[in-house]
Motif scaffolding. Sequence first.
Motif, mmCIF file in Angstrom:
data_model
loop_
_atom_site.group_PDB
_atom_site.id
_atom_site.type_symbol
_atom_site.label_atom_id
_atom_site.label_comp_id
_atom_site.label_asym_id
_atom_site.label_seq_id
_atom_site.Cartn_x
_atom_site.Cartn_y
_atom_site.Cartn_z
ATOM 1 N N SER A 67 0.972 -1.141 -0.268
ATOM 2 C CA SER A 67 -0.377 -0.138 -0.223
ATOM 3 C C SER A 67 0.746 1.302 -0.023
ATOM 4 C CB SER A 67 -1.514 -0.649 1.120
ATOM 5 O OG SER A 67 -1.412 -0.995 0.997
ATOM 6 N N LEU A 68 0.530 2.299 -0.597
ATOM 7 C CA LEU A 68 1.657 3.646 -0.812
ATOM 8 C C LEU A 68 1.110 4.278 0.627
ATOM 9 C CD1 LEU A 68 0.407 4.903 -4.018
ATOM 10 C CD2 LEU A 68 2.046 3.360 -3.663
ATOM 11 N N ASP A 69 2.106 4.939 0.826
ATOM 12 C CA ASP A 69 2.072 5.564 2.003
ATOM 13 C C ASP A 69 1.526 7.049 2.256
ATOM 14 O OD1 ASP A 69 2.619 6.776 4.641
ATOM 15 O OD2 ASP A 69 5.042 6.858 4.788
ATOM 16 N N GLU A 70 0.337 7.285 2.872
ATOM 17 C CA GLU A 70 -1.004 8.549 2.107
ATOM 18 C C GLU A 70 0.375 9.310 2.857
ATOM 19 O OE1 GLU A 70 -3.595 8.659 1.474
ATOM 20 O OE2 GLU A 70 -3.596 6.041 0.902
ATOM 21 N N SER A 71 1.335 9.572 3.403
ATOM 22 C CA SER A 71 2.116 11.326 4.045
ATOM 23 C C SER A 71 3.059 11.268 2.212
ATOM 24 C CB SER A 71 2.493 10.966 5.032
ATOM 25 O OG SER A 71 3.922 10.313 5.153
ATOM 26 N N ARG A 72 2.830 10.225 1.938
ATOM 27 C CA ARG A 72 4.173 10.651 0.644
ATOM 28 C C ARG A 72 2.614 11.032 -0.484
ATOM 29 N NH1 ARG A 72 8.711 6.379 -0.425
ATOM 30 N NH2 ARG A 72 9.426 6.854 1.664
ATOM 31 N N VAL A 73 1.809 10.588 -0.763
ATOM 32 C CA VAL A 73 0.791 10.628 -1.472
ATOM 33 C C VAL A 73 0.339 12.042 -1.256
ATOM 34 C CG1 VAL A 73 -1.427 10.252 -2.756
ATOM 35 C CG2 VAL A 73 0.004 8.378 -1.892
ATOM 36 N N ALA A 74 0.471 12.488 0.554
ATOM 37 C CA ALA A 74 -0.253 13.993 0.947
ATOM 38 C C ALA A 74 0.848 15.123 0.450
ATOM 39 C CB ALA A 74 -0.765 14.000 2.071
#
Length: 98
Positions: A67-74
């Motif tokens: 899963s992608l790290d949401e903080s990186r997506v943000a």
Amino acid sequence: RFEDGCFFARAEREIKAGEEIFITYGDHSDAELLRTYGFVEGGSPHNSILVTRAEVLKGCSVALSQSLDESRVALLEERGILQNVYKVIASGSLPQDL
């Protein structure tokens, strides 16, 4: 222009008798040519596909097998790097690694 069931074209310069002339339909994809003019020549350099943000993120997740790290997506969103839609120009051939 189209008038009384006929198409009219206007020359931008004088044309000599017997001289070959060409008509351009503009910079359109094969899909647009078919939809608008009813024909396709094939292999238009303007062929493209649209890839959504969700498809890009899913592809990244699959490629990373996690899963992608949401903080990186943000962070990508904050910096304006992550777009809602990407237009990918079709090259007409698949990469060798596919």
